[in-house]
Design an enzyme around this catalytic site. Sequence first.
Site, PDB file in Angstrom:
ATOM      1  CE1 TYR A 184      43.028 -13.748  64.506  1.00 29.17           C
ATOM      2  CE2 TYR A 184      43.371 -12.255  66.356  1.00 29.17           C
ATOM      3  CZ  TYR A 184      43.579 -12.590  65.030  1.00 29.17           C
ATOM      4  OH  TYR A 184      44.361 -11.770  64.235  1.00 29.17           O
TER       5      TYR A 184
ATOM      6  CG  ASP B 173      44.024 -17.707  49.396  1.00 29.59           C
ATOM      7  OD1 ASP B 173      44.415 -16.724  50.044  1.00 29.59           O
ATOM      8  OD2 ASP B 173      42.864 -18.144  49.470  1.00 29.59           O
TER       9      ASP B 173
ATOM     10  CB  ILE C  24      45.501  -4.028  58.695  1.00 30.65           C
ATOM     11  CG1 ILE C  24      46.625  -4.327  59.704  1.00 30.65           C
ATOM     12  CG2 ILE C  24      46.072  -3.574  57.353  1.00 30.65           C
ATOM     13  CD1 ILE C  24      47.485  -3.140  60.078  1.00 30.65           C
TER      14      ILE C  24
ATOM     15  CG  ASN D 158      48.813 -13.571  55.689  1.00 29.23           C
ATOM     16  OD1 ASN D 158      48.720 -12.645  56.499  1.00 29.23           O
ATOM     17  ND2 ASN D 158      47.905 -13.789  54.735  1.00 29.23           N
TER      18      ASN D 158
ATOM     19  CB  THR E 179      41.830  -5.903  54.937  1.00 29.41           C
ATOM     20  OG1 THR E 179      40.894  -6.281  55.963  1.00 29.41           O
ATOM     21  CG2 THR E 179      43.237  -5.875  55.506  1.00 29.41           C
TER      22      THR E 179
END
Length: 250
Positions: free
Chosen positions: A156, A37, A189, A90, A191
């Site tokens: 995107y 990350d 989702i 991801n 999150t």
Amino acid sequence: MSLLENKVAVVSGAGSGIGRSIAITYAQEGARVVVSDINEEHANETVKLIQENGGEAFAVKSDASKAEENKSLVEAVVAKYGRLDIACNNAGIGGPAKLTGDYEPEEWDRVIALNLNGVFYACKYQLQQMEKNGGGSIINIASIHGQVAAPNSPAYTASKHAVVGLTKNIAAEYAQKNIRCNAVGPGYIETPLLSANLSQEMQDAIAAKSPINRLGKVQEIADLVAFLSSDKSTFTTGSYIIADGGYTAI
């Protein structure tokens, strides 16, 4: 035996959200996990969660949009564990919400740099190592917007469509080298990022767009990714599998 026993896996953007859940699930299924990350603190938190549950992991701070840092990440994995069996790419960003004609070139470039170029760089160096291993599995996290439009998010949408195409190309090129490549398209989702940016009313409105009438859970994506990463899915490559509660079915 666990799904990923004795496998070595790397997950980018694993400091939070879907990426963190994937990393934790990989470890629960027996893999040794490299948590990548750009936020080192968040990456270390994921490693701690894995280790507290008896798993094995270490963190690498890495900017997934940079070719050299993707190369260095694979080198770090191999230096530690000697091989790379599984990679989940991801890391990604949404970019600003604007009409296509209002998008600034630098805004476009920022999204494409991470969401598309970063996935290409990651796959490039992962593939080179997996060839040395004699095989492997790559999972690219796309989106439902790899298939349908996301108005006011042109970069995107374009990047996620492109990730699906790249995934299919890699699958065709490397199938006979025992390397599989699939894409997963999560819907909306639940999150921390989503909760922080959308009111409950807005979340409910999004949930109502899918027949299941709720947001997805990170674990539901992580379980799908773990399956695609495992030997339970050895005849599946070049697929783009959507997990969206039926959002794109209607």
